[in-house]
Design a protein around this motif. Structure first.
Motif, PDB file in Angstrom:
ATOM      1  N   LYS A   1     -22.188   2.127   3.909  1.00 16.93           N
ATOM      2  CA  LYS A   1     -20.861   1.812   3.358  1.00 16.93           C
ATOM      3  C   LYS A   1     -20.839   1.959   1.837  1.00 16.93           C
ATOM      4  O   LYS A   1     -19.868   2.473   1.272  1.00 16.93           O
ATOM      5  N   ILE A   2     -21.910   1.509   1.166  1.00 15.11           N
ATOM      6  CA  ILE A   2     -21.903   1.535  -0.308  1.00 15.11           C
ATOM      7  C   ILE A   2     -22.580   2.798  -0.853  1.00 15.11           C
ATOM      8  O   ILE A   2     -22.724   2.956  -2.068  1.00 15.11           O
ATOM      9  N   GLY A   3     -22.996   3.698   0.047  1.00 18.26           N
ATOM     10  CA  GLY A   3     -23.571   4.972  -0.415  1.00 18.26           C
ATOM     11  C   GLY A   3     -24.982   4.852  -0.952  1.00 18.26           C
ATOM     12  O   GLY A   3     -25.388   5.619  -1.826  1.00 18.26           O
ATOM     13  N   ALA A   4     -25.746   3.873  -0.427  1.00  7.11           N
ATOM     14  CA  ALA A   4     -27.143   3.725  -0.862  1.00  7.11           C
ATOM     15  C   ALA A   4     -28.015   4.741  -0.134  1.00  7.11           C
ATOM     16  O   ALA A   4     -27.870   4.939   1.075  1.00  7.11           O
ATOM     17  N   ALA A   5     -28.927   5.380  -0.845  1.00  3.34           N
ATOM     18  CA  ALA A   5     -29.832   6.350  -0.236  1.00  3.34           C
ATOM     19  C   ALA A   5     -30.825   5.644   0.678  1.00  3.34           C
ATOM     20  O   ALA A   5     -31.242   4.511   0.405  1.00  3.34           O
ATOM     21  N   ALA A   6     -31.196   6.320   1.774  1.00  2.00           N
ATOM     22  CA  ALA A   6     -32.298   5.826   2.601  1.00  2.00           C
ATOM     23  C   ALA A   6     -33.595   5.973   1.809  1.00  2.00           C
ATOM     24  O   ALA A   6     -33.709   6.860   0.963  1.00  2.00           O
ATOM     25  N   THR A   7     -34.560   5.097   2.060  1.00  2.00           N
ATOM     26  CA  THR A   7     -35.810   5.141   1.295  1.00  2.00           C
ATOM     27  C   THR A   7     -36.961   5.717   2.111  1.00  2.00           C
ATOM     28  O   THR A   7     -37.975   6.115   1.557  1.00  2.00           O
ATOM     29  N   GLU A   8     -36.824   5.717   3.430  1.00  2.00           N
ATOM     30  CA  GLU A   8     -37.905   6.198   4.292  1.00  2.00           C
ATOM     31  C   GLU A   8     -37.294   6.933   5.479  1.00  2.00           C
ATOM     32  O   GLU A   8     -36.083   7.054   5.576  1.00  2.00           O
ATOM     33  N   GLU A   9     -38.191   7.400   6.356  1.00  2.00           N
ATOM     34  CA  GLU A   9     -37.736   8.006   7.609  1.00  2.00           C
ATOM     35  C   GLU A   9     -38.259   7.188   8.772  1.00  2.00           C
ATOM     36  O   GLU A   9     -39.390   6.699   8.733  1.00  2.00           O
ATOM     37  N   LYS A  10     -37.432   7.066   9.813  1.00  2.00           N
ATOM     38  CA  LYS A  10     -37.938   6.460  11.048  1.00  2.00           C
ATOM     39  C   LYS A  10     -38.855   7.459  11.757  1.00  2.00           C
ATOM     40  O   LYS A  10     -38.903   8.639  11.385  1.00  2.00           O
ATOM     41  N   ALA A  11     -39.541   6.978  12.789  1.00  2.00           N
ATOM     42  CA  ALA A  11     -40.468   7.839  13.534  1.00  2.00           C
ATOM     43  C   ALA A  11     -39.750   9.067  14.085  1.00  2.00           C
ATOM     44  O   ALA A  11     -40.332  10.156  14.176  1.00  2.00           O
ATOM     45  N   ASP A  12     -38.464   8.934  14.418  1.00  2.00           N
ATOM     46  CA  ASP A  12     -37.712  10.056  15.003  1.00  2.00           C
ATOM     47  C   ASP A  12     -37.103  10.968  13.927  1.00  2.00           C
ATOM     48  O   ASP A  12     -36.362  11.896  14.238  1.00  2.00           O
ATOM     49  N   GLY A  13     -37.419  10.680  12.633  1.00  2.00           N
ATOM     50  CA  GLY A  13     -36.941  11.560  11.567  1.00  2.00           C
ATOM     51  C   GLY A  13     -35.601  11.156  10.983  1.00  2.00           C
ATOM     52  O   GLY A  13     -35.154  11.726   9.981  1.00  2.00           O
ATOM     53  N   SER A  14     -34.938  10.167  11.610  1.00  2.00           N
ATOM     54  CA  SER A  14     -33.640   9.739  11.071  1.00  2.00           C
ATOM     55  C   SER A  14     -33.862   8.823   9.862  1.00  2.00           C
ATOM     56  O   SER A  14     -34.934   8.250   9.689  1.00  2.00           O
ATOM     57  N   PRO A  15     -32.840   8.686   8.986  1.00  4.02           N
ATOM     58  CA  PRO A  15     -33.030   7.914   7.756  1.00  4.02           C
ATOM     59  C   PRO A  15     -33.230   6.415   8.017  1.00  4.02           C
ATOM     60  O   PRO A  15     -32.635   5.857   8.942  1.00  4.02           O
ATOM     61  N   PHE A  16     -34.094   5.819   7.204  1.00  3.05           N
ATOM     62  CA  PHE A  16     -34.380   4.392   7.324  1.00  3.05           C
ATOM     63  C   PHE A  16     -33.956   3.716   6.022  1.00  3.05           C
ATOM     64  O   PHE A  16     -34.375   4.137   4.931  1.00  3.05           O
ATOM     65  N   TYR A  17     -33.109   2.720   6.143  1.00  9.92           N
ATOM     66  CA  TYR A  17     -32.540   2.059   4.973  1.00  9.92           C
ATOM     67  C   TYR A  17     -33.241   0.725   4.741  1.00  9.92           C
ATOM     68  O   TYR A  17     -33.497  -0.026   5.691  1.00  9.92           O
ATOM     69  N   THR A  18     -33.552   0.443   3.500  1.00 17.97           N
ATOM     70  CA  THR A  18     -34.225  -0.810   3.169  1.00 17.97           C
ATOM     71  C   THR A  18     -33.541  -1.466   1.964  1.00 17.97           C
ATOM     72  O   THR A  18     -32.824  -0.811   1.208  1.00 17.97           O
ATOM     73  N   LEU A  19     -33.780  -2.748   1.786  1.00 20.45           N
ATOM     74  CA  LEU A  19     -33.379  -3.457   0.572  1.00 20.45           C
ATOM     75  C   LEU A  19     -34.650  -3.738  -0.216  1.00 20.45           C
ATOM     76  O   LEU A  19     -35.714  -3.780   0.362  1.00 20.45           O
ATOM     77  N   PRO A  20     -34.566  -3.867  -1.547  1.00 23.70           N
ATOM     78  CA  PRO A  20     -33.350  -4.038  -2.357  1.00 23.70           C
ATOM     79  C   PRO A  20     -32.569  -2.757  -2.596  1.00 23.70           C
ATOM     80  O   PRO A  20     -33.119  -1.662  -2.647  1.00 23.70           O
ATOM     81  N   VAL A  21     -31.255  -2.987  -2.782  1.00 23.95           N
ATOM     82  CA  VAL A  21     -30.331  -1.979  -3.305  1.00 23.95           C
ATOM     83  C   VAL A  21     -29.499  -2.699  -4.363  1.00 23.95           C
ATOM     84  O   VAL A  21     -29.250  -3.904  -4.237  1.00 23.95           O
ATOM     85  N   ILE A  22     -29.100  -1.988  -5.409  1.00 22.23           N
ATOM     86  CA  ILE A  22     -28.094  -2.551  -6.316  1.00 22.23           C
ATOM     87  C   ILE A  22     -26.919  -1.589  -6.407  1.00 22.23           C
ATOM     88  O   ILE A  22     -27.076  -0.371  -6.232  1.00 22.23           O
ATOM     89  N   HIS A  23     -25.735  -2.164  -6.653  1.00 21.11           N
ATOM     90  CA  HIS A  23     -24.580  -1.348  -7.046  1.00 21.11           C
ATOM     91  C   HIS A  23     -24.148  -1.842  -8.418  1.00 21.11           C
ATOM     92  O   HIS A  23     -23.899  -3.033  -8.603  1.00 21.11           O
ATOM     93  N   ASP A  24     -24.109  -0.922  -9.375  1.00 14.75           N
ATOM     94  CA  ASP A  24     -23.753  -1.303 -10.741  1.00 14.75           C
ATOM     95  C   ASP A  24     -22.325  -0.844 -11.023  1.00 14.75           C
ATOM     96  O   ASP A  24     -22.076   0.357 -11.197  1.00 14.75           O
ATOM     97  N   PRO A  25     -21.369  -1.789 -11.070  1.00 16.54           N
ATOM     98  CA  PRO A  25     -19.967  -1.398 -11.292  1.00 16.54           C
ATOM     99  C   PRO A  25     -19.745  -0.792 -12.680  1.00 16.54           C
ATOM    100  O   PRO A  25     -18.761  -0.080 -12.885  1.00 16.54           O
ATOM    101  N   ASN A  26     -20.671  -1.033 -13.618  1.00 20.27           N
ATOM    102  CA  ASN A  26     -20.510  -0.507 -14.976  1.00 20.27           C
ATOM    103  C   ASN A  26     -20.741   0.993 -15.042  1.00 20.27           C
ATOM    104  O   ASN A  26     -20.222   1.673 -15.915  1.00 20.27           O
ATOM    105  N   THR A  27     -21.553   1.503 -14.130  1.00 15.29           N
ATOM    106  CA  THR A  27     -21.854   2.938 -14.116  1.00 15.29           C
ATOM    107  C   THR A  27     -21.419   3.567 -12.794  1.00 15.29           C
ATOM    108  O   THR A  27     -21.550   4.778 -12.618  1.00 15.29           O
ATOM    109  N   LYS A  28     -20.946   2.724 -11.873  1.00 11.99           N
ATOM    110  CA  LYS A  28     -20.543   3.152 -10.523  1.00 11.99           C
ATOM    111  C   LYS A  28     -21.710   3.779  -9.756  1.00 11.99           C
ATOM    112  O   LYS A  28     -21.511   4.612  -8.876  1.00 11.99           O
ATOM    113  N   GLN A  29     -22.933   3.392 -10.084  1.00 16.69           N
ATOM    114  CA  GLN A  29     -24.091   3.940  -9.364  1.00 16.69           C
ATOM    115  C   GLN A  29     -24.651   2.934  -8.362  1.00 16.69           C
ATOM    116  O   GLN A  29     -24.621   1.724  -8.607  1.00 16.69           O
TER     117      GLN A  29
END
Lengths: 260, 260
Positions: free
Chosen positions: A54-82
């Motif tokens: 939803k917030i457009g965070a990149a996946a950091t790893e891959e699952k065993a099946d090759g699909s993206p794996f998402y982990t925390l921490p993530v930050i969203h910085d409203p000052n730079t919109k990144q």
């Protein structure tokens, strides 16, 4: 004053002290050391992927099946919109975006910090994980607990209770971890000094990596546990002094729950 | 100008270019980068222990039976009357004793350099040793050759010729080494830069560790070998540029043979 950064973390079940994760603690330490305003968004384990997408965070790893794996921490910085994923990448981003705050990875030390990470991990984490991970579920909220148990049991290929049950297996893993922590002391003292931090007299990102593992240990096993007493007594109290120095960077805001 | 430092190194059988050892090369690079006057004292392998005892050099390791094990490099500095063993300890000594020369381990990076060493070693050296060590004897003088063969065959538990004979075993080890070298590139580029050295734009002791392994490889396998062509082609020529930068620090003095 910049607008508050949104910091995505996983809640524990202790209402007074929700923060517990070793990797998200690294980012919280970074934000607290830099004195940047931020607000925690609490995300239960099964919701991490949906929130990240939803917030457009990149996946950091891959699952065993090759699909993206998402982990925390993530930050969203409203000052730079990144939106930034992964604790080291976040530390670099904060150093670069807020150059007037204390630098975590000083100029000319980035590649040595990466090497530190690769030396630290096999030295300290395999034995520590055996002791701490089986105790994590009791500190989580029900949805996260079920998710954590299922994924970690798949990873280890056994029930959490069987990884290092009280007795010789657990004793051996704990001794292995203390030996690894003592190895870090040897690295710090190799030049004949007894400096507390990897950069000398100021906290840097290597220390934050160690502190993330230690606050995880203290939170999950308990500050009054026999194990934490071992950590505090090791190497003439070096690691007790080390964690005391981090004490003023351990504020946890109330934050709010993620909305899917 | 200080008096020449005595630098103890092991001679190869190439009269034009006697230096070949990865660890003693680290110290030679240090001395050359600092521009300190020095004289090489050539010590054949079977004489290392006697020479070290004679000049009061500390042992660096223990043999299996617990007795002291002496290794080179060692330096004796007539300006301070100190004798120092082991390449990292020597680098620290030179930084401290000659503060007006280029610093190899900058202030605040000693512990990160130690961590680098522990990350570098398992990443690069096991596979490299399998390929290079069997070729070392042909580059040594007869007494050193016999000593080297006997001690290394005891260490590996097999004949040098059987460690990685030409064919799949050797191919696999060589590929493993190239993969390890590529891993170092990933560490250097993790922050999004393509910097050549671990400290950024200047050579430091981490780079000297890598260069010691690479000049060993180039000397033993040959600058015109297929393997050295692989190293030069890897990662867009990064390691060719890296070794080019070390070129001006590769002077080898004539020196003199150790007198027992």
């Amino acid at each position: 004053m910049p607008e508050p950064i949104l910091f995505y973390d996983i809640p524990g079940n202790n209402a007074r002290q929700k923060a517990w994760g070793p990797n998200t603690w690294k980012t919280r330490y970074c934000l607290n050391i830099k004195g940047l305003p931020y607000k925690t968004i609490w995300v239960e384990y099964p919701d991490i992927e949906a929130v990240c997408r939803k917030i457009g965070a990149a996946a950091t790893e891959e699952k065993a099946d090759g699909s993206p794996f998402y982990t925390l921490p993530v930050i969203h910085d409203p000052n730079t919109k990144q939106t930034i994923s992964e604790s080291t990448v976040i530390a670099r981003y904060l150093d670069k975006t807020y150059p007037d705050t204390p630098r975590l990875i000083p100029e000319g030390t980035d590649a040595l910090h990466v090497a530190f990470h690769h030396a630290f991990r096999p030295t300290v984490t395999p034995d520590l994980r055996k002791v701490v991970i089986p105790q994590v579920p009791k500190c989580l909220l029900p949805r996260s607990e079920a998710y954590f148990r299922a994924t970690r049991e798949a990873l280890f290929g056994q029930k959490l209770e069987d990884i290092a049950p009280p007795g010789p297996k657990r004793e051996e893993a704990w001794k292995g971890f203390l030996k690894g922590l003592h190895t870090l002391t040897q690295w710090l003292e190799a030049d004949g000094t007894d400096k507390l931090f990897f950069l000398g007299d100021k906290i840097g990102y290597a220390d934050i990596t160690v502190a993330g593992a230690l606050i995880w240990t203290r939170t999950i096993l308990g500050a009054d546990s026999k194990e934490w007493a071992d950590v505090k007594a090791l190497d003439g109290g070096r690691w007790a002094r080390f964690m005391d120095a981090f004490g003023k960077f351990e504020a946890v805001d109330e934050g709010e729950d993620a909305v899917l």
